[in-house]
Design an enzyme around this catalytic site. Structure first.
Site, PDB file in Angstrom:
ATOM      1  N   TYR A 112      -5.947  -7.069  -1.546  1.00  0.00           N
ATOM      2  CA  TYR A 112      -5.770  -6.860  -0.121  1.00  0.00           C
ATOM      3  C   TYR A 112      -4.304  -6.582   0.177  1.00  0.00           C
ATOM      4  CZ  TYR A 112      -5.813  -7.286   4.800  1.00  0.00           C
ATOM      5  OH  TYR A 112      -5.674  -6.983   6.126  1.00  0.00           O
ATOM      6  N   LYS A 153      -3.137  -3.611   6.770  1.00  0.00           N
ATOM      7  CA  LYS A 153      -3.771  -2.671   7.692  1.00  0.00           C
ATOM      8  C   LYS A 153      -3.215  -1.267   7.510  1.00  0.00           C
ATOM      9  CE  LYS A 153      -5.140  -6.524   9.589  1.00  0.00           C
ATOM     10  NZ  LYS A 153      -4.571  -7.257   8.431  1.00  0.00           N
ATOM     11  N   ASP A 176       3.433   6.976   9.576  1.00  0.00           N
ATOM     12  CA  ASP A 176       4.522   6.360  10.343  1.00  0.00           C
ATOM     13  C   ASP A 176       5.791   6.660   9.552  1.00  0.00           C
ATOM     14  OD1 ASP A 176       6.460   4.716  11.374  1.00  0.00           O
ATOM     15  OD2 ASP A 176       5.225   2.905  11.394  1.00  0.00           O
TER      16      ASP A 176
HETATM   17 MG    MG Z   1       6.047   1.346  12.199  1.00  0.00          MG
HETATM   18 MG    MG Z   2       1.507   2.550  13.530  1.00  0.00          MG
END
Ligand code: MG
Ligand code: MG
Ligand code: F6R
Length: 371
Positions: free
Chosen positions: A233, A236, A12
């Site tokens: 942790y 995601k 991203d």
């Molecule tokens: Mg993004």
């Molecule tokens: Mg994404």
């Protein structure tokens, strides 16, 4: 017979708008970089796709997995796309570029990687799955069903070449360990682990000795951020996977079949909500409702002498329309729960939380609870 490598590397590097989709100018810039690499012979072929706010580079080459030149090329494409994203003031420009300079292997630097080297068969169908607004464990259920569930994969029952099952490589992403397990013999043990999908993730699946080389994966899933940060942790990482199909492997339709469920995954809104996974065509992979619901697209390739050629947009088929309608209904139902679990994730799996502030603020008002 020659071996080829397919590398699916994603990042991203800026959303348009918010975390919704990839601006076409980023795709163009990445294509320019990879076109040059193809012209120079560094890669055989490539396609640049998008799922949600993730830019997806699919490259074929003969350099094997974890190759510094291929990873460096992907890094360069993401850097170039990042500068376009910064120029357009896209949202979170460069967000997955966690390091300042490339240092030999893109794993652990922010982008996600699924790559495999294999001997190209007489005919080589391969599916590239790309998900947005979810985590690598979202692949556990479909990959399990594809390679181990006889109610999903008819070939496990009726095709002698896959009747003996597959080997699963399962990673414990907290302890940073992996284990090889054999299906169907260890089916229940495999499920005991991978049902806990935020901790145990399927990394690869291998054929058993027989028609195909047992050391060449049939499937591979990206697990990058989790891998890098094993032990703590940190949230995601929108995952991708490559799955090979047919003659000695599950058929294309058996590989797509588990996605007809619209199973529940984690990662919706702020990486902190559960919701159903929506299989959709490339043109619909722009999560809008509550930043979701989480998406999966599937690009189907028929590889020819290392050339990828144009992909088929596999979930564009009307056969997934009913799934989509059901997913939208389930999304509605889940949303109605607002901030309540199990729509919202349990505390330990949340990416954003104000809970420590709330408990701190209330600390001296809490009293021992009597009867
Ligand atoms: Mg993004
Ligand atoms: Mg994404
Ligand atoms: C979910 C996701 C989005 C963002 C949300 C808030 O994985 O990417 O739902 O978490 O839009 O984004 P920020 O914190 O960047 O304002």
């Amino acid at each position: 017979m020659s071996k080829i490598t397919v590398s699916l590397i994603k990042a991203d590097v800026g959303g348009w708008p918010g975390h919704c989709s990839v601006h076409p100018a980023l795709i163009e810039r990445a294509e320019e970089v990879l076109n040059e690499a193809k012209a120079s012979g560094a890669i055989m072929d490539f396609r640049v796709l998008a799922c949600g706010d993730d830019l997806e580079l699919i490259m074929s080459h003969d350099r094997g997995v974890d190759d510094a030149e291929i990873h460096g090329l992907a890094w360069q494409a993401f850097e170039m796309a990042t500068s376009v994203a910064k120029g357009l003031k896209l949202y979170g420009a460069g967000q997955d570029m966690l390091c300042d300079a490339f240092c030999g292997n893109i794993r652990g630097m922010g982008p996600g990687v699924a790559e495999m080297e294999f001997t190209e068969r007489g005919a080589e169908p391969l599916v590239a799955f790309m998900m947005d607004k979810t985590e690598p464990g979202a692949f556990n259920l479909p990959i399990y069903k594809i390679f181990a569930d006889p109610f999903n994969t008819a070939g496990l029952v009726i095709d002698p070449s896959i009747h003996h099952g597959f080997i699963f490589e399962v990673w414990d992403v907290l302890e940073h360990k992996k284990v090889l397990m054999s299906s169907p013999e260890e089916m229940y043990d495999i499920l005991a682990l991978i049902g806990a999908k935020s901790r145990y993730v399927i990394k690869r699946v291998f054929p058993k000795p027989g028609k195909l080389p047992a050391d060449e994966p049939a499937a591979v899933i990206s697990t990058e951020k989790l891998y890098q940060t094993a032990g703590t942790y940190v949230g995601k990482d929108d995952p991708v996977a490559l799955v090979r199909c047919q003659s000695g492997l599950p058929a294309l339709g058996e590989v797509l079949e588990p996605f007809a469920l619209g199973h529940l995954v984690s990662g919706w809104m702020r990486g902190s909500h559960n919701g159903p996974l929506l299989p959709c065509g490339f043109d619909y992979a722009h999560p809008t409702r509550f930043d979701g619901p989480p998406r999966v697209v599937a690009a189907g390739f028929q590889i020819c002498n290392g050339m990828l050629n144009d992909p088929v947009d596999l979930f564009a088929d009307i056969a997934f329309d009913l799934t989509r309608m059901r997913v939208l209904e389930i999304a509605d139902y889940m949303r109605a729960h607002g901030p309540f679990e199990p729509h919202r994730l349990p505390m330990e799996d949340m990416e954003y939380t104000t809970l420590p502030h709330v408990t701190k603020k209330l600390a001296d008002r809490f009293q021992t609870a009597g009867s």
